[in-house]
Design an enzyme around this catalytic site. Structure first.
Site, short mmCIF file in Angstrom:
data_model
loop_
_atom_site.label_atom_id
_atom_site.label_comp_id
_atom_site.label_asym_id
_atom_site.label_seq_id
_atom_site.Cartn_x
_atom_site.Cartn_y
_atom_site.Cartn_z
N HIS A 101 -2.35 -7.17 17.67
CA HIS A 101 -3.36 -6.21 17.24
C HIS A 101 -4.76 -6.77 17.44
O HIS A 101 -5.04 -7.91 17.07
CB HIS A 101 -3.16 -5.86 15.76
CG HIS A 101 -4.16 -4.87 15.26
ND1 HIS A 101 -4.03 -3.51 15.47
CD2 HIS A 101 -5.33 -5.04 14.61
CE1 HIS A 101 -5.07 -2.90 14.96
NE2 HIS A 101 -5.88 -3.80 14.43
N ASP B 51 -4.39 5.15 3.93
CA ASP B 51 -5.44 4.49 4.69
C ASP B 51 -6.27 5.52 5.46
O ASP B 51 -7.49 5.40 5.55
CB ASP B 51 -4.85 3.45 5.67
CG ASP B 51 -5.93 2.91 6.59
OD1 ASP B 51 -6.85 2.26 6.07
OD2 ASP B 51 -5.87 3.18 7.80
N ARG C 282 -14.57 6.01 3.73
CA ARG C 282 -15.37 4.78 3.94
C ARG C 282 -16.40 5.01 5.04
O ARG C 282 -17.54 4.56 4.97
CB ARG C 282 -14.45 3.61 4.33
CG ARG C 282 -13.66 3.06 3.15
CD ARG C 282 -12.55 2.15 3.62
NE ARG C 282 -13.06 1.02 4.35
CZ ARG C 282 -12.37 0.37 5.31
NH1 ARG C 282 -11.15 0.73 5.60
NH2 ARG C 282 -12.91 -0.64 5.92
N SER D 88 -6.68 -2.27 5.37
CA SER D 88 -6.53 -1.10 6.22
C SER D 88 -5.71 -1.46 7.47
O SER D 88 -4.73 -0.78 7.81
CB SER D 88 -7.93 -0.59 6.60
OG SER D 88 -7.88 0.30 7.66
N LYS E 139 -1.18 -0.68 8.17
CA LYS E 139 -0.60 0.02 9.32
C LYS E 139 0.35 -0.89 10.09
O LYS E 139 1.40 -0.46 10.57
CB LYS E 139 -1.72 0.54 10.23
CG LYS E 139 -2.43 1.75 9.62
CD LYS E 139 -3.65 2.17 10.38
CE LYS E 139 -4.77 1.20 10.17
NZ LYS E 139 -6.11 1.67 10.41
N1 URA Z 1 -9.70 -0.92 11.87
C1 URA Z 1 -8.97 -0.34 10.89
O1 URA Z 1 -7.87 0.15 11.13
N2 URA Z 1 -9.50 -0.31 9.64
C2 URA Z 1 -10.69 -0.85 9.32
O2 URA Z 1 -11.09 -0.80 8.18
C3 URA Z 1 -11.43 -1.45 10.35
C4 URA Z 1 -10.90 -1.49 11.62
#
Ligand code: URA
Length: 459
Positions: free
Chosen positions: A82, A161, A168, A183, A187
């Protein structure tokens, strides 16, 4: 327990209990907590911070707010990769076929781009016919037959999220370490991988602008992974300048194709690819099986996989298996090779139905490019139509910029610096101005540029 007490507690800088964190996330998911209350708590978190335990609880509560994929049917250790997001980051397109080629299963869920940073699914969707919408059954089948799959996060993964991120984004509460780490990791953990290699970007084109905060984010995400019983390594890499020499979806696919086909490889991109593959290999079950394999052996296997064309073959197999039209890849390669050999822009979208603008160096003195600001190049490509400001915005898959010269290159008057592609003619003038702002020159020919790999953090 009620949300007002929880907001008050965090406002006073106190640590929330596990039950309070889960109460909050459940309330956000089922919409029992109002957006203004959620926003107030998010702001209190930004101002007062969260402990490692609270951050972990927030991650797990979000992970379990929706579907959690079970990849055990694959029967092998699944290693995920990632990136925290950067400009011109086509690394995944190259790393995935290399890993599949080495025999490490790739079962990846990728995202779309938002703002100045791109997303792998947008890049793949620029290939005609390619389907990133893969059913659960096909997801497992493709990993078992092709050795790799890359699908969009269409499932109900970490819905809490999604809601929190949307808030946010409009309440200036994105840039908090605990909120970013939870966050991303919620995932990753929901998408079922056993091990995770993170590419934490650091610099002007990244969330984390300096080394200290990028390393802190990396440590926080590793802490979450370890608490969740997963192996995790973080590579902190430079994002002060664009990665490679293209920014834009189809353009980046073309660069990945050129890279895999061995026509042209940006050296920093190559170093990052090899480093990430190496760390993924070390976490995989292949490494456990061959415990006497040295790091030189691993590097050799990775480079052989790239340089023999085996990874390119695997890439084509993957594109075809997900419905992509291979003649598009052939055409990209043919156009790229032809223009590269004739000394023009190394990549040309030959049938691009928009405006193409070339940028030349027109100063009197020869010079070396000392800087090319990633954030400004990111804004430029967004302006050209390569990205989206809001989730629902359409993108122009062919839009973007090809850099003929990159940091460290020597340029003379009249040299072609870059080529821009856009459907919006008026944007080209502004984009040209941004390009001029992004580039800094030096007359110091001894100039040496920074390494792409800043640190590798593991436990
Ligand atoms: N990528 C995400 O998935 N969440 C964040 O808060 C910042 C970058």
């Amino acid at each position: 327990m009620n949300i007002i007490e929880i907001i008050e507690k965090k406002k006073q800088g106190k640590e929330l209990s596990t039950e309070e964190v889960y109460f909050f996330v459940e309330g956000v998911t089922n919409e029992e907590i109002r957006d203004y209350q959620t926003s107030a708590l998010l702001m209190a978190i930004c101002l007062k911070g969260m402990s490692h335990r609270e951050t972990y609880d927030l991650t797990m509560a979000m992970r379990y707010s929706g579907d959690v994929l079970n990849l055990s049917e694959i029967g092998r250790t699944v290693v995920d990769k990632h990136s925290t997001g950067g400009i011109g980051d086509k690394t995944t397109l190259i790393v995935e076929p290399v890993m599949a080629c080495l025999g490490v299963p790739v079962a990846k869920m990728s995202g779309r781009g938002l703002g100045i940073t791109g997303g792998t699914i947008d890049k793949l969707d620029s290939i005609p016919g390619f389907s990133s919408d893969v059913s659960d059954k096909d997801f497992i089948r493709l990993v078992k037959t092709v050795g790799m799959v890359d699908a969009a996060q269409t499932r109900n993964l970490a819905p809490a999220d999604k809601k929190l991120y949307a808030l946010r984004d409009v309440t200036a509460t994105v840039d908090n370490l605990s909120l970013i780490a939870s966050s991303i990791m919620s995932k990753k953990l929901a998408s079922g991988a056993d091990c995770i290699v993170l590419d934490v970007k650091c610099g002007s084109g990244a969330f984390m602008r300096d080394e200290e905060s990028a390393k802190a984010l990396a440590e926080e995400m590793i802490e979450i992974a370890v608490r969740a019983g997963k192996k995790c390594t973080a590579v902190v890499s430079d994002m002060n300048r664009p990665l490679g020499y293209t920014v834009g979806n189809a353009l980046e696919v073309a660069e990945a194709v050129m890279f895999l086909a061995g026509v042209k490889q940006d050296l920093r991109l190559r170093e990052l690819v090899i480093t990430l593959c190496n760390e993924m290999y070390v976490l995989s079950d292949l490494y456990d099986e061959k415990s006497d394999v040295s790091s030189d052996d691993i590097r050799k296997q990775i480079t052989e996989c790239i340089d023999s064309g085996a990874a390119y073959k695997k890439f084509r197999e993957f594109i075809k298996a997900q419905g992509g039209v291979l003649s598009f890849i052939d055409d990209l390669l043919a156009a790229s090779t032809e223009s590269y050999e004739s000394g023009n822009s190394p990549i040309m979208l030959s049938d691009y139905d928009g405006y193409i603008e070339e940028i030349y160096y027109n100063d009197d003195d020869a010079a070396v490019i000392a800087k090319m600001d990633a954030e400004t190049i990111g804004r430029l490509s967004l302006l050209l139509g390569a990205g989206r400001l809001r989730k629902e915005d359409e993108i122009d898959y062919g839009a973007g910029i090809v850099l003929n010269k990159v940091v460290g290159d020597y340029v003379e008057q009249g040299d072609l610096l870059a080529t821009m592609y856009s459907k919006k003619k008026r944007s080209l003038t502004k984009a040209k101005r941004l390009f001029t702002e992004a580039v800094t020159y030096t007359d110091n020919e001894e100039f040496s540029s920074e390494d792409i790999i800043i640190d590798i953090i593991k436990r």
